[in-house]
Structures are given as structure tokens and as C-alpha cells.
Motif scaffolding. Structure first.
Motif, PDB file in Angstrom:
ATOM      1  N   PRO A   1      47.088  29.393  71.978  1.00 23.81           N
ATOM      2  CA  PRO A   1      48.432  29.336  71.389  1.00 23.81           C
ATOM      3  C   PRO A   1      48.493  28.451  70.148  1.00 23.81           C
ATOM      4  CG  PRO A   1      48.573  29.185  73.772  1.00 23.81           C
ATOM      5  CD  PRO A   1      47.113  29.095  73.422  1.00 23.81           C
ATOM      6  N   LYS A   2      47.762  27.329  70.157  1.00 23.98           N
ATOM      7  CA  LYS A   2      47.754  26.440  69.006  1.00 23.98           C
ATOM      8  C   LYS A   2      47.136  27.132  67.796  1.00 23.98           C
ATOM      9  CE  LYS A   2      46.079  21.919  67.433  1.00 23.98           C
ATOM     10  NZ  LYS A   2      45.331  20.686  67.824  1.00 23.98           N
ATOM     11  N   HIS A   3      46.005  27.804  67.994  1.00 19.13           N
ATOM     12  CA  HIS A   3      45.336  28.484  66.886  1.00 19.13           C
ATOM     13  C   HIS A   3      46.155  29.667  66.394  1.00 19.13           C
ATOM     14  CE1 HIS A   3      40.924  26.972  67.103  1.00 19.13           C
ATOM     15  NE2 HIS A   3      41.778  26.023  67.460  1.00 19.13           N
ATOM     16  N   PHE A   4      46.736  30.414  67.320  1.00 23.76           N
ATOM     17  CA  PHE A   4      47.546  31.568  66.921  1.00 23.76           C
ATOM     18  C   PHE A   4      48.731  31.112  66.071  1.00 23.76           C
ATOM     19  CE2 PHE A   4      50.870  34.705  67.249  1.00 23.76           C
ATOM     20  CZ  PHE A   4      50.194  35.906  67.103  1.00 23.76           C
ATOM     21  N   THR A   5      49.402  30.050  66.512  1.00 24.77           N
ATOM     22  CA  THR A   5      50.537  29.527  65.759  1.00 24.77           C
ATOM     23  C   THR A   5      50.095  29.037  64.385  1.00 24.77           C
ATOM     24  OG1 THR A   5      51.655  28.865  67.807  1.00 24.77           O
ATOM     25  CG2 THR A   5      52.389  27.819  65.765  1.00 24.77           C
ATOM     26  N   SER A   6      48.945  28.362  64.332  1.00 25.08           N
ATOM     27  CA  SER A   6      48.432  27.866  63.059  1.00 25.08           C
ATOM     28  C   SER A   6      48.126  29.008  62.100  1.00 25.08           C
ATOM     29  CB  SER A   6      47.168  27.033  63.303  1.00 25.08           C
ATOM     30  OG  SER A   6      46.614  26.590  62.079  1.00 25.08           O
ATOM     31  N   LEU A   7      47.491  30.071  62.601  1.00 25.10           N
ATOM     32  CA  LEU A   7      47.184  31.227  61.747  1.00 25.10           C
ATOM     33  C   LEU A   7      48.468  31.868  61.233  1.00 25.10           C
ATOM     34  CD1 LEU A   7      45.272  33.301  60.507  1.00 25.10           C
ATOM     35  CD2 LEU A   7      45.299  34.525  62.691  1.00 25.10           C
TER      36      LEU A   7
END
Length: 322
Positions: free
Chosen positions: A258-264
Motif C-alpha cells: 500500500p505504501k509503494h502503490f500510494t507513492s507511485l
């Protein structure tokens, strides 16, 4: 050559045509590093994703892991990462995206066969962002656009209706269909070179009319499948008079996080905001400057032609003195 899937494609096709992949750990040139830093600093300002939306995106991603193809991945990303080409966030209409359309061959830096035996494969990004003619450019700017290249009037039109591209995306599927991000990056390299070449032609015309500055010839690309995403920045540099396009990875994202998806999601939004904002303003200012300098040349030529006639025409002299 087999094309973008061939193990030697980067050496035989890309490097021989002055498109260079750099190691992700290499130090970026100062101007490029500054720009990437500015984009990164903008990402916290992007709209916060609803946690429920992120949860749904991760769930749908896990469903793709059960088995999918590139069409499935494309549908997923158009829902969760690029909704309607993200145009809903840009109501001005100055941002345009096209899908699966070949980019103009003349934008590819293919050298003569004697220098580079193999040509760069014509890019056909799964998603490409740029600008429409209207309402992006004024009538005067459009006239200048048509004259940026002497032999090719619509030189900076990368795809039908799309001008000055700046962000290319290639989708792959890893769940049983052999998708490969290495191949996707090869495809991004060709598309990125075309983006850089379009701005390079604008800068060439700026130099022709005596401008010392230029428009930063930067662009971004994204190679993405149903597990990972790799973000690249590309830029141009002159080497012995030749344009060399460099490409370097500046971000990697595990989509199931979720953190990486939000960052992307924030990176994509920030890149689009830059393309629709500061980058576009620089292009518009450059077109205005070229038009102004061309008008000065025309006015100067007209004055030089009419000057002697006025001096030798008493009637005109009398009218001017009244």
C-alpha cells in the motif's frame, strides 16, 4: 535483429543510435537531479488516496496474480492508476493521452546504416501523454510550431493530435504470459528518445533566433506489470554535435505494498502536473520568443526595402511631416 526482445537490443540498436541506459546508482547531472528532486518534493502535495481505494486496488492486483494478460493489466491500471488518462484532474484540456499509437519515425535518432547497422524499433507506447493543439497553443504559436523544422511541418507531433510528448508507459503481464520489464524498459527508451528529440528541435530553433536559454529536454517513462513498476527519467546531451539520450531508473515500486502503490500514484500525478504546468509554460514562452524574433526580422527587412523609396519620394516626405 529480433527487436526489443533481443538480448543485444540495448547495445546493437539503442547504444549505436545514441540512446544510453545508465546504472541506477550513477550520479544524475545536476540539472536532472534538481528536477527529479522537485518532482519528488511535490508528491506529498498530491491528493491523499482513500485507504478503501488502496485496499481495493491491492485486492484487484492479487486477482491479476491468479492469471492475466496485458489487456487485463491495462484495464487494471486505467482504473486504479491512470483513470481516464488522469484528465479528470486537469480540467483545462491542455493534457492529452493516447493508447497504443505509433510515434512518428522522424523523432527517432536512427543514424545512417554505416554508423548504426540496426534501427530503433518504432515506439508504440501503451499510454503516452502530451498536449492537444487547442486550447494549448494560440494561433501564432501554432504557426511557429509548423515551422520548427524546414522539411517536416508537424515535427513535434508524436502521434495524431498529440504534441510534445513527455510521459510514456509500457504495460506487461507476468502471470503466465511471459511479460518482461526489461523489454518494457527497452520500449520506453525509444519513446523517451522521441520525447527528447521533439524538445531538442524546439531548442535548435531557439538557438537559430539567438536565444541563449533553452527548454529542459527532460521526460519520464514507466515500465510496469502486475507486480512491479520502474520509473525512469530521460534527458538529452550533446556529444561532438550529436544528440545523445540518456535514461536512468529513479524509482521502483512494489505494487502489492500500500505504501509503494500510494507513492507511485503520487509520482504519476506530480509528473502529469509538471507536464501540464511548468513544462508547458516553458514551451509556450519559447514559441512566443521564436515568433517575436521572426517578426523582428520581417519588420527589419520591410523597413530596409521601404527606406530608400521614402527618401526619393517628395510626396511621401510631405505627408510624413504634417
Amino acid at each position: 535483429m529480433e527487436g526489443v526482445k533481443h538480448p543485444a537490443y540495448r547495445i546493437n540498436c539503442l547504444e549505436s543510435n545514441h540512446i544510453i541506459f545508465r546504472h541506477p546508482q550513477e550520479q544524475l547531472p545536476d540539472a536532472v537531479a534538481t528536477h527529479v528532486g522537485q518532482i519528488a518534493s511535490t508528491t506529498p502535495e498530491m491528493p491523499e488516496l482513500d485507504p478503501k481505494i488502496v485496499t481495493k486496488a491491492i485486492y484487484d492486483l492479487d486477482m491479476l496474480g491468479m492469471g492475466c494478460n496485458e489487456i487485463d493489466v491495462s484495464s487494471y491500471l486505467n482504473i486504479h492508476l491512470f483513470p481516464q488518462g488522469a484528465t479528470t484532474r486537469f480540467p483545462t484540456g491542455r493534457l492529452l493521452s493516447v493508447a497504443g499509437t505509433h510515434m512518428a519515425r522522424h523523432l527517432l535518432p536512427n543514424l545512417p546504416a554505416a554508423a548504426a547497422p540496426w534501427a530503433v524499433t518504432q515506439p508504440r507506447p501503451d499510454l503516452l501523454y502530451g498536449h492537444p493543439k487547442t486550447p494549448t497553443f494560440t494561433s501564432a504559436q501554432l504557426i511557429t510550431l509548423q515551422g520548427l523544422h524546414r522539411q517536416i511541418p508537424a515535427y513535434v507531433q508524436a502521434s495524431p493530435g498529440l504534441w510534445f510528448p513527455f510521459f510514456a508507459v509500457e504495460f506487461k503481464a507476468t502471470a503466465g504470459t511471459g511479460g518482461n520489464l526489461w523489454v518494457a524498459a527497452n520500449q520506453c527508451a525509444g519513446a523517451s528518445a522521441a520525447c527528447v528529440q521533439a524538445v531538442n528541435q524546439l531548442n535548435t530553433r531557439l538557438g537559430d533566433v539567438g536565444c541563449n536559454g533553452d527548454v529542459p529536454d527532460l521526460c519520464y517513462s514507466l515500465a510496469i506489470d502486475n507486480s512491479l513498476a520502474q520509473l525512469y527519467v530521460s534527458w538529452g546531451a550533446k556529444d561532438k554535435g550529436n544528440l545523445v539520450v540518456y535514461m536512468q531508473r529513479v524509482g521502483s515500486f512494489l505494487l502489492s505494498s500500500p505504501k509503494h502503490f500510494t507513492s507511485l500514484h503520487r509520482w504519476v500525478a506530480a509528473i502529469l502536473e509538471w507536464g501540464e504546468g511548468g513544462r508547458l509554460r516553458n514551451i509556450q514562452l519559447a514559441l512566443d520568443y521564436i515568433q517575436e524574433q521572426q517578426q523582428k526580422v520581417v519588420s527589419g527587412a520591410a523597413k530596409s526595402r521601404s527606406g530608400p523609396e521614402r527618401e526619393g519620394n517628395p510626396e511621401r516626405k510631405r505627408r510624413r511631416l504634417k
